[in-house]
Enzyme design. Sequence first.
Site, short mmCIF file in Angstrom:
data_model
loop_
_atom_site.label_atom_id
_atom_site.label_comp_id
_atom_site.label_asym_id
_atom_site.label_seq_id
_atom_site.Cartn_x
_atom_site.Cartn_y
_atom_site.Cartn_z
CG HIS A 82 0.05 -9.56 -40.99
ND1 HIS A 82 1.48 -10.48 -41.44
CD2 HIS A 82 -0.08 -9.21 -42.05
CE1 HIS A 82 1.85 -10.42 -42.31
NE2 HIS A 82 0.47 -10.35 -42.80
CE LYS A 125 0.26 -7.86 -45.58
NZ LYS A 125 -0.48 -8.57 -46.18
CG ASP A 166 5.13 -11.52 -42.40
OD1 ASP A 166 3.78 -11.89 -42.40
OD2 ASP A 166 5.10 -12.41 -40.81
NE ARG A 195 -13.67 7.90 -60.02
CZ ARG A 195 -14.37 7.82 -61.40
NH1 ARG A 195 -16.39 7.45 -61.18
NH2 ARG A 195 -13.75 7.84 -62.37
#
Length: 308
Positions: A141, A162, A180, A246
């Site tokens: 998915h 998404k 999808d 980060r």
Amino acid sequence: MTEDKKVSVSMFIKELELEVVHKGENTDYEIISSDINRPALQFAGFFEHFAYDRVQVIGKGEHDYFGTLDRATRLRRLEKLFSYEIPVLVLARGLDFSSDTINMAKKYNRIIIRSQMSTTKFINKASGYLSEKLAPSKTVHGVLVDIYGIGVLLMGKSGVGKSETALELVKRGHRLVADDAVEIRRIEDDMLVGEAPDILKYLMEIRGVGILDIKNLYGVGAIRTNKVVEMVAELEYWEEGKYYDRLGIDEEYMTLLDVPVEKIVIPVKPGRNLAMIIEVAAKNYRQKNMGYNAAKIFNEKLLKKLSD
């Protein structure tokens, strides 16, 4: 979920446009290996380690050598060869099968076919076709997008954004591969290729809008049929207090079909331009593959500064 793949000999014959010399009624076999065997050793009488479950291909060398044997020896070798459950026997270069070969194939209910291609070209074509059809695969998915030539698989929980992010990437000039559901195949030991199921090809679902045909809306330049999966970008809702990378020094990987794929986690919160972030991540991935890692260079400079 992975799938065990098989290719029927009937489909193999149809797809490669081969000539059927003999195929019994209600007879079909399944090909389970993309490897090809040339039965030269078997024609010489050596059947130890015989890879009988592969497509058997006879070229001019094997054909001419077999013709030098006396008929009694040929019959013994053919009897032994066809006693194994070979999926199919192919004669390349348009050469002819002897009547003894055809009769023995009938006796053991085996399939024999002919190709007009040279032996090398046929083997390359057959092996490539079978490698594609028999490659280990699974459906995941997500959304697969080609960004600057990098295949980026967007993953995350349903509703995280998404498809909306992929749509923005398409608007920015990148290309949609699948939305999808992404069918992923391992075509080599370390290479994954993703594509959309036929029914979903070039389509995208946007909540509140519905199904979009990206090919018709944005043109053929906005889509592609498949792409190598090189990076995973997982979108997740921002969690206060959770550590997010980060610097980008530590690389994280996700395993798909036993192949490690570099993965980044992108926290989602209002105001963040996800399409731009993923676009930059793809550029950074390419830059690292070219030998320049900004995070490591910064870290080295920082450590040097601290040690001075």
